[in-house]
Enzyme design. Sequence first.
Site, PDB file in Angstrom:
ATOM      1  N   SER A   1       4.196  54.091  19.005  1.00  0.00           N
ATOM      2  CA  SER A   1       3.060  54.936  18.618  1.00  0.00           C
ATOM      3  C   SER A   1       1.783  54.372  19.208  1.00  0.00           C
ATOM      4  CB  SER A   1       2.931  54.963  17.092  1.00  0.00           C
ATOM      5  OG  SER A   1       1.804  55.712  16.710  1.00  0.00           O
TER       6      SER A   1
ATOM      7  N   LYS B   1      -1.322  55.073  11.952  1.00  0.00           N
ATOM      8  CA  LYS B   1       0.112  54.869  11.665  1.00  0.00           C
ATOM      9  C   LYS B   1       0.478  53.396  11.782  1.00  0.00           C
ATOM     10  CE  LYS B   1       2.415  58.922  13.620  1.00  0.00           C
ATOM     11  NZ  LYS B   1       3.414  59.365  14.607  1.00  0.00           N
TER      12      LYS B   1
ATOM     13  N   ASP C   1       7.913  60.782  13.894  1.00  0.00           N
ATOM     14  CA  ASP C   1       7.172  62.000  14.183  1.00  0.00           C
ATOM     15  C   ASP C   1       6.826  62.580  12.828  1.00  0.00           C
ATOM     16  OD1 ASP C   1       6.100  63.615  16.336  1.00  0.00           O
ATOM     17  OD2 ASP C   1       7.308  65.233  15.494  1.00  0.00           O
TER      18      ASP C   1
ATOM     19  N   TYR D   1      -5.218  64.482   8.696  1.00  0.00           N
ATOM     20  CA  TYR D   1      -5.616  65.470   7.696  1.00  0.00           C
ATOM     21  C   TYR D   1      -5.855  64.838   6.315  1.00  0.00           C
ATOM     22  CZ  TYR D   1      -3.744  68.641  11.260  1.00  0.00           C
ATOM     23  OH  TYR D   1      -3.498  69.322  12.432  1.00  0.00           O
TER      24      TYR D   1
ATOM     25  N   ARG E   1       5.236  58.537   5.008  1.00  0.00           N
ATOM     26  CA  ARG E   1       5.601  57.423   5.888  1.00  0.00           C
ATOM     27  C   ARG E   1       6.109  56.237   5.072  1.00  0.00           C
ATOM     28  NH1 ARG E   1       1.516  57.883   8.331  1.00  0.00           N
ATOM     29  NH2 ARG E   1       2.404  59.332   9.833  1.00  0.00           N
TER      30      ARG E   1
HETATM   31  P1  ITT Z   1       2.111  58.968  18.122  1.00  0.00           P
HETATM   32  O1  ITT Z   1       2.938  60.113  18.644  1.00  0.00           O
HETATM   33  O2  ITT Z   1       1.566  58.091  19.220  1.00  0.00           O
HETATM   34  O3  ITT Z   1       2.795  58.187  17.041  1.00  0.00           O
HETATM   35  P2  ITT Z   1       0.480  61.064  16.973  1.00  0.00           P
HETATM   36  O4  ITT Z   1      -0.765  61.055  16.149  1.00  0.00           O
HETATM   37  O5  ITT Z   1       0.499  61.973  18.171  1.00  0.00           O
HETATM   38  O6  ITT Z   1       0.802  59.560  17.403  1.00  0.00           O
HETATM   39  P3  ITT Z   1       2.578  62.602  15.793  1.00  0.00           P
HETATM   40  O7  ITT Z   1       2.943  63.256  17.060  1.00  0.00           O
HETATM   41  O8  ITT Z   1       3.668  62.141  14.857  1.00  0.00           O
HETATM   42  O9  ITT Z   1       1.683  61.324  16.028  1.00  0.00           O
HETATM   43  O10 ITT Z   1       1.598  63.578  15.019  1.00  0.00           O
HETATM   44  C1  ITT Z   1       1.273  63.323  13.730  1.00  0.00           C
HETATM   45  C2  ITT Z   1       0.036  64.112  13.375  1.00  0.00           C
HETATM   46  O11 ITT Z   1       0.236  64.646  12.066  1.00  0.00           O
HETATM   47  C3  ITT Z   1      -1.160  63.189  13.285  1.00  0.00           C
HETATM   48  O12 ITT Z   1      -1.888  63.143  14.486  1.00  0.00           O
HETATM   49  C4  ITT Z   1      -1.930  63.803  12.132  1.00  0.00           C
HETATM   50  O13 ITT Z   1      -2.691  64.871  12.599  1.00  0.00           O
HETATM   51  C5  ITT Z   1      -0.825  64.338  11.230  1.00  0.00           C
HETATM   52  N1  ITT Z   1      -0.386  63.289  10.281  1.00  0.00           N
HETATM   53  C6  ITT Z   1       0.799  62.626  10.266  1.00  0.00           C
HETATM   54  N2  ITT Z   1       0.826  61.696   9.295  1.00  0.00           N
HETATM   55  C7  ITT Z   1      -0.367  61.769   8.688  1.00  0.00           C
HETATM   56  C8  ITT Z   1      -0.959  61.061   7.628  1.00  0.00           C
HETATM   57  O14 ITT Z   1      -0.341  60.056   7.033  1.00  0.00           O
HETATM   58  N3  ITT Z   1      -2.177  61.416   7.251  1.00  0.00           N
HETATM   59  C9  ITT Z   1      -2.845  62.419   7.858  1.00  0.00           C
HETATM   60  N4  ITT Z   1      -2.374  63.123   8.886  1.00  0.00           N
HETATM   61  C10 ITT Z   1      -1.135  62.807   9.301  1.00  0.00           C
END
Ligand code: ITT
Length: 209
Positions: free
Chosen positions: A7, A12, A73, A162, A189
């Site tokens: 990531s 995260k 994801d 969010y 998570r």
């Molecule tokens: P990586 O792929 O590099 O891990 P990313 O932010 O692009 O980073 P994702 O593709 O898994 O990760 O997208 C997750 C999105 O969903 C993230 O960018 C947030 O907008 C939302 N999200 C996921 N977990 C969240 C959390 O704990 N709190 C708030 N928003 C979250």
Amino acid sequence: MKIIVASTNQGKITEIRRLLGDLGTQVLTMEQAGIDPGVDLPENGDTFEQNALSKTGALQELVGEDYWCLGDDSGLEVDYLHGAPGVRSARYAGFTAQGAERDRANTKKLLDELQGVAASARQARFVCHMVLLGPKGQEIHSRGTCEGRILRQPRGTGGFGYDPVFLPDGFDRTMAELSLNEKNRISHRGKALSGLMKKIQEQGMDRPT
Ligand code: ITT
């Protein structure tokens, strides 16, 4: 043994580091493992599971099979929007680069889509599909969800994405108003990661510690 996290999302990584650090596992970012953080880990699937596996598998190919690699994801599913933004949560408003600007644009788009929608119809959940790949071909999956609803205005400065508009069920503070430990205890998570650790213990696998 060390775990490399697939990531580039700093929010995260901070959460995963706190959760695994407490278990004595060393968590490395891609950069710390010598991987260019600008590298594109593919996530073109239609499901959280497909994307978690493709990101984590791509990282393990880059670092070599001797390493444990962990990826998730995740995203937000809003019932009124038939599950959107879902797997498109990160790029909902069209931004691809990580960061606060992207988070703000995504949140604004979400609030616009929900304008005029009653509180009772704003149910949503965060979903996290997590994958851990090990050096002996181990492939462990775990999923966590966190139910709540979308507020009309952002509140709080913690977390990422969010979080400022997500009110978890049973709380009067948004996800962005919780401490890191509080969020990890109830979040999608946190649940996915503790499920993953439970599976490792139950299956008596080599542990990534
Ligand atoms: P990586 O792929 O590099 O891990 P990313 O932010 O692009 O980073 P994702 O593709 O898994 O990760 O997208 C997750 C999105 O969903 C993230 O960018 C947030 O907008 C939302 N999200 C996921 N977990 C969240 C959390 O704990 N709190 C708030 N928003 C979250």
